[in-house]
Scaffold this active site. Structure first.
Site, mmCIF file in Angstrom:
data_model
loop_
_atom_site.group_PDB
_atom_site.id
_atom_site.type_symbol
_atom_site.label_atom_id
_atom_site.label_comp_id
_atom_site.label_asym_id
_atom_site.label_seq_id
_atom_site.Cartn_x
_atom_site.Cartn_y
_atom_site.Cartn_z
ATOM 1 N N GLU A 66 0.270 -1.364 -0.039
ATOM 2 C CA GLU A 66 0.018 0.178 0.029
ATOM 3 C C GLU A 66 0.275 1.485 0.236
ATOM 4 O O GLU A 66 1.758 1.341 0.267
ATOM 5 C CB GLU A 66 -0.973 -0.263 1.277
ATOM 6 C CG GLU A 66 -1.958 -0.798 1.137
ATOM 7 C CD GLU A 66 -3.095 0.683 0.105
ATOM 8 O OE1 GLU A 66 -2.641 1.070 -0.746
ATOM 9 O OE2 GLU A 66 -4.725 0.325 0.316
ATOM 10 N N ASP A 99 -4.098 5.280 5.934
ATOM 11 C CA ASP A 99 -5.343 6.694 6.936
ATOM 12 C C ASP A 99 -6.155 5.849 7.532
ATOM 13 O O ASP A 99 -5.812 6.118 8.832
ATOM 14 C CB ASP A 99 -6.241 7.013 4.966
ATOM 15 C CG ASP A 99 -5.703 8.360 5.983
ATOM 16 O OD1 ASP A 99 -6.217 8.970 6.187
ATOM 17 O OD2 ASP A 99 -5.922 8.851 4.070
HETATM 18 C C1 PRP Z 1 -6.137 5.398 -0.498
HETATM 19 C C2 PRP Z 1 -4.610 4.246 -0.387
HETATM 20 C C3 PRP Z 1 -5.786 2.829 0.259
HETATM 21 C C4 PRP Z 1 -6.557 3.997 1.537
HETATM 22 C C5 PRP Z 1 -6.164 4.244 1.990
HETATM 23 O O1 PRP Z 1 -6.450 5.256 -1.956
HETATM 24 O O2 PRP Z 1 -4.185 3.929 -1.716
HETATM 25 O O3 PRP Z 1 -5.320 1.777 -0.568
HETATM 26 O O4 PRP Z 1 -6.773 4.728 -0.062
HETATM 27 O O5 PRP Z 1 -7.282 4.897 3.080
HETATM 28 P P1 PRP Z 1 -7.825 4.495 4.222
HETATM 29 O O6 PRP Z 1 -7.052 3.586 5.348
HETATM 30 O O7 PRP Z 1 -8.730 5.532 5.072
HETATM 31 O O8 PRP Z 1 -8.332 3.061 3.743
HETATM 32 P P2 PRP Z 1 -7.824 6.124 -2.880
HETATM 33 O O9 PRP Z 1 -9.188 5.303 -2.312
HETATM 34 O O10 PRP Z 1 -7.296 7.247 -2.529
HETATM 35 O O11 PRP Z 1 -7.110 5.241 -4.237
HETATM 36 P P3 PRP Z 1 -6.296 5.592 -5.162
HETATM 37 O O12 PRP Z 1 -4.740 4.855 -4.931
HETATM 38 O O13 PRP Z 1 -7.031 5.179 -6.474
HETATM 39 O O14 PRP Z 1 -5.459 6.823 -4.926
#
Ligand code: PRP
Length: 184
Positions: A102, A106
Site C-alpha cells: 500500500e 489512513d
Molecule cells: C488510498 C490508499 C489506500 C486507502 C487508504 O487509496 O491507496 O488504498 O486510500 O485509506 P484508508 O486507510 O482510510 O482506508 P484511494 O482510495 O485514494 O485510491 P487511489 O490509490 O486509487 O488513489
C-alpha cells in the site's frame, strides 16, 4: 513558461532520496524474511503502483506481482469501511506467501477489509508493506509489518498519491499549496 507540478507544492515532507533509502531497507528486510520462499506482492491500485515499481527493483526475493483495484463507498473524506473490489487478483493465492503493498494507510479501513478478504482465501502467510501511515487518522488498527514513514495529518500528494488523479508522478511526497484546491 509552462507551470510545473512542483510549483503547486508548498512543502516537501519526504524527498525522493529518503523514500528510496527506506524502500531499499524494507526490501532488505523482505529478502531476509522470505529467504528461500516465493512471494506474491499484491499492489493496491492505483496509488501503490509507484511503490511496487521501485520496491521491486531493490528486491532479490523470488517474487510474482498481482494487483487489486478497490474503491471505498462514501466520499473521500468519509470512508465507510465498505470496500468494493473493482479488479480482483488474477490468481488463486491459497498456500502462497502474500505481501500486500500500500502507498498509505489512513483510517485503516481499506486495508482491514482487504486483509479479511484475502485471509479467507487461505494464503500460507499474509503481511502488509505500507510506505506511509497517518497515525492521527487511524480508526482500525492494521498490522503493518513493513512500514516506511509515519506522517502528520496533512493532505499529501506525490509518489503515487493524487489530488483529483494528478500529482501521482512526483518523485517525492509533498503538501499541496491551499490555492490549488481553490482553483478546482
Ligand atoms: C488510498 C490508499 C489506500 C486507502 C487508504 O487509496 O491507496 O488504498 O486510500 O485509506 P484508508 O486507510 O482510510 O482506508 P484511494 O482510495 O485514494 O485510491 P487511489 O490509490 O486509487 O488513489
Amino acid at each position: 513558461m509552462l507551470r510545473s507540478l512542483d510549483d503547486d507544492i508548498e512543502e516537501i515532507l519526504l524527498s525522493s532520496e529518503e523514500i528510496q533509502q527506506r524502500l531499499a531497507e524494507l526490501a532488505a528486510e523482505l529478502d531476509r524474511d522470505y529467504a528461500g520462499k516465493r512471494v506474491i506482492l499484491v499492489g493496491v491500485l492505483k496509488g501503490a503502483f509507484v511503490v511496487m515499481a521501485d520496491l521491486a527493483r531493490y528486491l532479490r526475493t523470488d517474487v510474482e506481482f498481482d494487483f487489486m483495484a478497490v474503491s471505498s463507498y462514501g466520499s473521500a473524506t468519509q470512508t465507510s469501511g465498505v470496500v468494493r473490489i473493482l479488479k480482483d487478483l488474477d490468481r488463486d493465492i491459497a498456500g502462497r506467501h502474500i505481501v500486500v503493498v500500500e502507498d498509505i494507510v489512513d483510517s485503516g479501513l481499506t486495508l482491514n477489509y482487504l486483509l479479511r478478504n484475502l485471509a479467507a482465501r487461505h494464503p500460507a502467510s499474509l503481511e502488509v508493506l505500507a510506505l506511509l501511515s497517518k497515525p492521527d487518522q487511524v480508526r482500525v488498527e492494521t498490522p503493518v509489518r513493513y512500514h516506511g514513514f509515519a506522517i502528520p495529518n496533512r493532505f499529501v500528494v506525490g509518489y503515487g498519491l493524487d489530488y483529483a488523479e494528478r500529482y501521482r508522478n512526483l518523485p517525492y511526497i509533498g503538501v499541496l499549496k491551499p490555492g490549488v484546491y481553490a482553483e478546482a
